[in-house]
Design a protein around this motif. Structure first.
Motif, PDB file in Angstrom:
ATOM      1  N   GLU A 288       0.813  -1.216   0.000  1.00 40.50           N
ATOM      2  CA  GLU A 288       0.000   0.000   0.000  1.00 40.50           C
ATOM      3  C   GLU A 288       0.848   1.268   0.000  1.00 40.50           C
ATOM      4  O   GLU A 288       0.634   2.195  -0.773  1.00 40.50           O
ATOM      5  CB  GLU A 288      -0.918  -0.017   1.208  1.00 40.50           C
ATOM      6  N   ARG A 289       1.875   1.288   0.875  1.00 44.75           N
ATOM      7  CA  ARG A 289       2.685   2.503   0.975  1.00 44.75           C
ATOM      8  C   ARG A 289       3.481   2.744  -0.301  1.00 44.75           C
ATOM      9  O   ARG A 289       3.617   3.881  -0.759  1.00 44.75           O
ATOM     10  CB  ARG A 289       3.659   2.385   2.150  1.00 44.75           C
ATOM     11  N   GLN A 290       4.005   1.673  -0.888  1.00 41.44           N
ATOM     12  CA  GLN A 290       4.799   1.820  -2.110  1.00 41.44           C
ATOM     13  C   GLN A 290       3.906   2.233  -3.273  1.00 41.44           C
ATOM     14  O   GLN A 290       4.290   3.040  -4.108  1.00 41.44           O
ATOM     15  CB  GLN A 290       5.489   0.493  -2.449  1.00 41.44           C
ATOM     16  N   LEU A 291       2.686   1.696  -3.285  1.00 44.07           N
ATOM     17  CA  LEU A 291       1.766   2.001  -4.368  1.00 44.07           C
ATOM     18  C   LEU A 291       1.348   3.471  -4.332  1.00 44.07           C
ATOM     19  O   LEU A 291       1.376   4.170  -5.349  1.00 44.07           O
ATOM     20  CB  LEU A 291       0.538   1.092  -4.257  1.00 44.07           C
ATOM     21  N   ILE A 292       0.991   3.928  -3.155  1.00 40.24           N
ATOM     22  CA  ILE A 292       0.565   5.332  -3.030  1.00 40.24           C
ATOM     23  C   ILE A 292       1.709   6.253  -3.437  1.00 40.24           C
ATOM     24  O   ILE A 292       1.521   7.223  -4.179  1.00 40.24           O
ATOM     25  CB  ILE A 292       0.114   5.629  -1.579  1.00 40.24           C
ATOM     26  N   TYR A 293       2.915   5.913  -3.014  1.00 40.35           N
ATOM     27  CA  TYR A 293       4.069   6.749  -3.342  1.00 40.35           C
ATOM     28  C   TYR A 293       4.311   6.741  -4.856  1.00 40.35           C
ATOM     29  O   TYR A 293       4.527   7.789  -5.475  1.00 40.35           O
ATOM     30  CB  TYR A 293       5.304   6.234  -2.612  1.00 40.35           C
ATOM     31  N   ALA A 294       4.230   5.572  -5.464  1.00 38.83           N
ATOM     32  CA  ALA A 294       4.506   5.466  -6.896  1.00 38.83           C
ATOM     33  C   ALA A 294       3.496   6.265  -7.718  1.00 38.83           C
ATOM     34  O   ALA A 294       3.834   6.860  -8.731  1.00 38.83           O
ATOM     35  CB  ALA A 294       4.490   4.000  -7.328  1.00 38.83           C
ATOM     36  N   VAL A 295       2.252   6.278  -7.236  1.00 33.97           N
ATOM     37  CA  VAL A 295       1.197   6.893  -8.036  1.00 33.97           C
ATOM     38  C   VAL A 295       1.049   8.384  -7.735  1.00 33.97           C
ATOM     39  O   VAL A 295       0.814   9.190  -8.628  1.00 33.97           O
ATOM     40  CB  VAL A 295      -0.138   6.151  -7.787  1.00 33.97           C
ATOM     41  N   THR A 296       1.201   8.752  -6.455  1.00 34.30           N
ATOM     42  CA  THR A 296       0.902  10.138  -6.080  1.00 34.30           C
ATOM     43  C   THR A 296       2.104  10.892  -5.533  1.00 34.30           C
ATOM     44  O   THR A 296       2.000  12.087  -5.245  1.00 34.30           O
ATOM     45  CB  THR A 296      -0.182  10.188  -4.981  1.00 34.30           C
TER      46      THR A 296
ATOM     47  N   ARG B 146       3.150  10.694  -2.653  1.00 35.61           N
ATOM     48  CA  ARG B 146       2.900  10.994  -1.238  1.00 35.61           C
ATOM     49  C   ARG B 146       3.345   9.815  -0.402  1.00 35.61           C
ATOM     50  O   ARG B 146       3.271   8.669  -0.830  1.00 35.61           O
ATOM     51  CB  ARG B 146       1.405  11.254  -1.022  1.00 35.61           C
ATOM     52  N   LYS B 147       3.813  10.120   0.822  1.00 36.22           N
ATOM     53  CA  LYS B 147       4.329   9.055   1.680  1.00 36.22           C
ATOM     54  C   LYS B 147       3.467   8.889   2.923  1.00 36.22           C
ATOM     55  O   LYS B 147       3.089   9.889   3.539  1.00 36.22           O
ATOM     56  CB  LYS B 147       5.749   9.389   2.122  1.00 36.22           C
ATOM     57  N   ILE B 148       3.206   7.659   3.284  1.00 35.72           N
ATOM     58  CA  ILE B 148       2.587   7.427   4.592  1.00 35.72           C
ATOM     59  C   ILE B 148       3.461   6.474   5.385  1.00 35.72           C
ATOM     60  O   ILE B 148       4.233   5.704   4.821  1.00 35.72           O
ATOM     61  CB  ILE B 148       1.145   6.858   4.487  1.00 35.72           C
ATOM     62  N   ASN B 149       3.331   6.558   6.707  1.00 37.35           N
ATOM     63  CA  ASN B 149       4.067   5.630   7.563  1.00 37.35           C
ATOM     64  C   ASN B 149       3.080   4.702   8.257  1.00 37.35           C
ATOM     65  O   ASN B 149       1.871   4.756   7.992  1.00 37.35           O
ATOM     66  CB  ASN B 149       4.926   6.407   8.562  1.00 37.35           C
TER      67      ASN B 149
ATOM     68  N   ASP C  35      -5.179   9.707   5.066  1.00 33.14           N
ATOM     69  CA  ASP C  35      -4.440  10.863   5.591  1.00 33.14           C
ATOM     70  C   ASP C  35      -3.731  11.628   4.482  1.00 33.14           C
ATOM     71  O   ASP C  35      -3.389  12.797   4.642  1.00 33.14           O
ATOM     72  CB  ASP C  35      -3.406  10.418   6.635  1.00 33.14           C
ATOM     73  N   VAL C  36      -3.445  10.950   3.367  1.00 37.22           N
ATOM     74  CA  VAL C  36      -2.848  11.664   2.239  1.00 37.22           C
ATOM     75  C   VAL C  36      -3.830  11.683   1.062  1.00 37.22           C
ATOM     76  O   VAL C  36      -3.431  11.787  -0.094  1.00 37.22           O
ATOM     77  CB  VAL C  36      -1.490  11.055   1.800  1.00 37.22           C
ATOM     78  N   GLY C  37      -5.109  11.561   1.390  1.00 38.08           N
ATOM     79  CA  GLY C  37      -6.135  11.715   0.363  1.00 38.08           C
ATOM     80  C   GLY C  37      -6.266  10.531  -0.571  1.00 38.08           C
ATOM     81  O   GLY C  37      -6.661  10.706  -1.723  1.00 38.08           O
ATOM     82  N   CYS C  38      -5.934   9.349  -0.093  1.00 30.88           N
ATOM     83  CA  CYS C  38      -6.006   8.179  -0.965  1.00 30.88           C
ATOM     84  C   CYS C  38      -6.878   7.082  -0.367  1.00 30.88           C
ATOM     85  O   CYS C  38      -6.970   6.934   0.853  1.00 30.88           O
ATOM     86  CB  CYS C  38      -4.615   7.588  -1.186  1.00 30.88           C
ATOM     87  N   VAL C  39      -7.514   6.321  -1.240  1.00 30.45           N
ATOM     88  CA  VAL C  39      -8.175   5.087  -0.847  1.00 30.45           C
ATOM     89  C   VAL C  39      -7.672   4.024  -1.811  1.00 30.45           C
ATOM     90  O   VAL C  39      -7.669   4.235  -3.025  1.00 30.45           O
ATOM     91  CB  VAL C  39      -9.711   5.230  -0.950  1.00 30.45           C
TER      92      VAL C  39
END
Lengths: 438, 314
Positions: free
Chosen positions: A238-246, A248-251, A258-262
């Protein structure tokens, strides 16, 4: 801008050629079907049928045990034989409803939505909750919770996790190829929940046929796009996917919202489509049966509750004696003691390996080579954290971000000394998480 | 339940790379330098190499058999130690001294600290420095059948002219394995291509050394002088094969650059301001000692962690 990849990661042998060209086939369960009441993260479901009741396909047999929980539906028709603890994939004993399959597959009445446009947000979420949908990529987090963030209007991206980065797995690939309309339809339902969001299908570039098919289906829709990600494990994390696409980083302490993603997995989105448009609850899923010990690797549409032994039988049984059976992929799946356990909502694959690479190798001392550091997508130092875990140095473990580990297994995979790094870190994380709950 | 399968925690697959495989790669990568050493200095060089390797392996074997009850020689690490030590010795060294260095490297520096992975200093270099301090005359006697007189670096320091091309090819006096830059770079390329080492430490080491030498060496950016400094002594051997020793370099990526720069500065100081012409060995073992300090201040921040907390900022 989107980098379409992440730092770290590995390129293991992917084994997908074994099953990727096998169209999805149906498997019918045998005479006994087992429904564990805990197939998701959160409170176990509560049985609402009793011994001797007749149940129909699609009938709800267990109700949610709380907000973070999910109901369970029968996938066969027949008599409830008993309700008792049964062994599940993880080796635990879990209270389960056991149904004697009468092989009639008599269905209960389904109530499809008449008009999606007339449905309110609450009605859609309720339909998804009622259908017992959970994250089908492996974690099993109830989907209705995921799609109910505090501020839905702040969600900017609805991401379909079509990466399928785990080696050997082809269930999502087949789904994308065979039912892309349902997948796109499911995405449209999700976008209705989040008025300010755009939909993204994030597919690894080793699946060009899926990418072009999805692009064809979505080119008219200005709110949906398809992104080709670089093929690398764990791109579907999930974290790598969100980063790759947007970008944005989450921990570990944050949610995608929290970074506007579902983020939702392929099978989950298809199930959402079926729940809303066809009124059918979650009763089946796609399971890849593969590995070098399987006679005929295949992708099956499995009625949830079917035992793994029966699913394996449908693939022609074993070609050679397997040393290891894995539920899920080789990187994050569970090793199974035996096959006499039921498939669940989160069963992505059954993998039979003729050799167990883990027990064949004796762990040696760490030579500090730093390969684990290079590949860790969490950007932590796995070798040191494993040391802290081994010596039970909780303070150092937490201080050095041990809790940020996503348990992807890259460190153990690359370690030349064959140390069980992921295992050490995972055990310590479990201890820490259990302590937090207290 | 019928037959039981093997179970273990994830992941269930492993890469092919092994500790002994990595060690073997290093041994292969050192073959050009060792081979050139034997060609350049004669058959006695081979005797020194074999005796040193025998002493390191035998030491680990005996300790494993009688002290630790665990046989570890199959990981090939003591072969690497022995080979590296031999390449750092002059060809005329008495064989018993070479063997003593090997015993010191493995017994004192490596095994007494817990064996492979636990030593805080590069064993081969520590063995060399031990010999250098104990037997300075034998260790700096580079006269042999092929060459008489000073090493090129010593000549350079004395203000004499040196032939840079000879130094690059290795046709000079020096320790067995350090003279040929070509042979060393061939091995280094092999390791770089296999991914056994990367350029972080050798790169930052060499760049910082060149800058330091250009500024403080008294010859400015004179290409001949800098090329001679680069090709001479143990710099290339040290930068690619000793400073990159996994066990004794920082594991953090940022730390590796700092380590390399530190080594470059130290080597520069020792070579320009020190009494001898050499400095690589001391620079590296000194660098080894500050590794824990470097690591302490270069701990990475995990993915997704922000300054001032872990919640979202908008």
């Amino acid at each position: 801008m989107a980098k379409l990849t992440f730092v770290g990661g590995i390129h293991p042998y992917d084994g997908k050629e074994l099953s990727k060209d096998k169209p999805i086939q149906d498997v019918l369960p045998g005479s006994v079907v087992v429904y564990p009441l805990s197939q998701h993260i959160g409170a176990p479901a509560k049985a609402i049928v009793a011994k001797g009741d007749r149940v129909l396909v699609g009938q709800k047999i267990a109700e949610s045990g709380g907000f973070v929980s999910s109901p369970i539906h029968a996938s066969v028709s027949g008599m409830v034989k008993t309700i008792e603890p049964r062994r599940v994939v993880t080796g635990d004993m879990v209270m389960s409803i056991i149904v004697e399959n009468d092989s009639q597959y008599e269905e209960t009445e389904f109530h499809p939505a008449s008009d999606l446009d007339k449905m309110s947000r609450e009605e859609i979420v309720e339909a998804i909750r009622e259908a017992g949908i959970v994250g089908m990529g492996g974690a099993g987090f109830p989907t209705h919770v995921k799609i109910s963030p505090k501020e839905p209007e702040k969600i900017e991206y609805v991401i379909a996790n079509c990466a399928e980065c785990e080696p050997y797995l082809t269930s999502d690939y087949r789904r994308m190829l065979e039912e892309p309309e349902r997948l796109v339809g499911g995405m449209k339902i999700l976008l209705k929940l989040f008025p300010n969001a755009q939909g993204i299908f994030a597919v690894e570039d080793n699946k060009p046929d899926c990418i072009s098919r999805l692009r064809q289906l979505t080119e008219e829709d200005g709110k949906i796009s398809v992104k080709a990600l670089k093929t690398k494990y764990p791109q579907g994390g999930e974290r790598q996917l969100i980063y790759a696409v947007t970008d944005r980083k989450i921990n570990s302490a944050m949610l995608p919202a929290d970074v506007g993603c579902v983020v939702n997995n392929v099978d989950t989105i298809v199930s959402i489509y079926r729940a809303v448009h066809e009124g059918r609850p979650l009763m089946e899923r796609i399971v890849t049966v593969t590995g070098n010990a399987v006679a005929n690797p295949a992708n099956f549409r499995v009625r949830i509750g079917t035992s793994y032994a029966e699913i394996l039988e449908a693939a022609g049984g074993f070609k050679t004696n397997p040393e290891k059976m894995i539920c899920g992929g080789p990187m994050m799946g569970f090793a199974m003691f035996g096959l006499d356990v039921p498939s669940t909502k989160t069963a992505t694959a059954l993998l039979a390996l003729s050799k167990d690479e883990v027990s064949a190798m004796e762990p040696g001392p760490c030579i500090n080579c730093g390969r684990c550091v290079e590949v860790c997508p969490g950007r932590i130092i796995p070798s040191r954290l494993a040391d802290y875990a081994e010596h039970f140095d909780e303070e150092a473990f937490v201080k050095n971000y041990g809790m940020e580990c996503c348990e992807c297994g890259c460190c153990s995979y690359v370690c030349p000394a064959k140390r069980p790094l992921t295992q050490e870190i995972k055990s310590m994380r479990k201890i820490q998480l259990a302590k937090r709950k207290k | 339940m019928g037959e039981l399968y093997k179970v273990s925690s994830n992941p269930h697959i492993r890469s092919r790379s092994t500790t002994s495989g990595l060690m073997l790669a290093v041994i292969i990568a050192l073959m050009p330098a060792a081979g050139y050493g034997v060609y350049n200095f004669g058959i006695r060089a081979l005797a020194v190499i074999l005796v040193t390797i025998a002493s390191t392996v035998l030491t680990e074997f005996l300790l494993g058999k009688f002290v630790f009850q665990k046989m570890t020689i199959t990981d090939l690490s003591s072969v690497v130690t022995g080979l590296l030590l031999a390449l750092n010795l002059p060809v005329a060294i008495p064989l018993w001294m070479a063997a003593l260095g090997g015993v010191f490297a493995v017994l004192v520096v490596k095994m007494l600290f817990g064996g492979l992975g636990q030593n805080f200093m590069n064993p081969a270099l520590a063995g060399r420095c031990f010999l250098l301090l104990s037997f300075p005359t034998a260790m700096t006697a580079f006269d042999c059948d092929t060459y008489t007189g000073a090493t090129p670096l010593a000549a350079l320091k004395a203000g004499e002219q040196v032939n840079v091309l000879d130094m690059f090819l290795g046709h000079t006096a020096g320790t067995i394995g350090e003279t040929s830059v070509v042979a060393l770079l061939a091995g280094a390329c092999f390791l770089l291509l296999l991914g056994v080492i990367d350029l972080r430490i050798p790169g930052s080491y060499i760049v910082s050394f060149v800058l330091f030498t250009a500024i403080f060496g008294g010859h400015g950016f004179a290409p001949d002088y800098l090329a001679a400094q680069l090709s001479g002594g143990g710099l290339i051997l040290g930068a690619f094969f000793m400073a990159t020793d996994y066990v004794t370099r920082p594991i953090t990526i940022k730390g590796q650059y700092i380590f390399g720069i530190f080594l470059g500065l130290m080597t520069g100081i020792f070579r320009i301001f020190g009494p001898g012409a050499e400095g690589v060995s001391y620079a590296i073992i000194l660098g080894n000692l500050i590794v824990p300090l470097i690591e302490k201040y270069t701990q990475p921040v995990a993915f997704g962690i922000r300054k001032g907390g872990i919640r979202r900022e908008k």
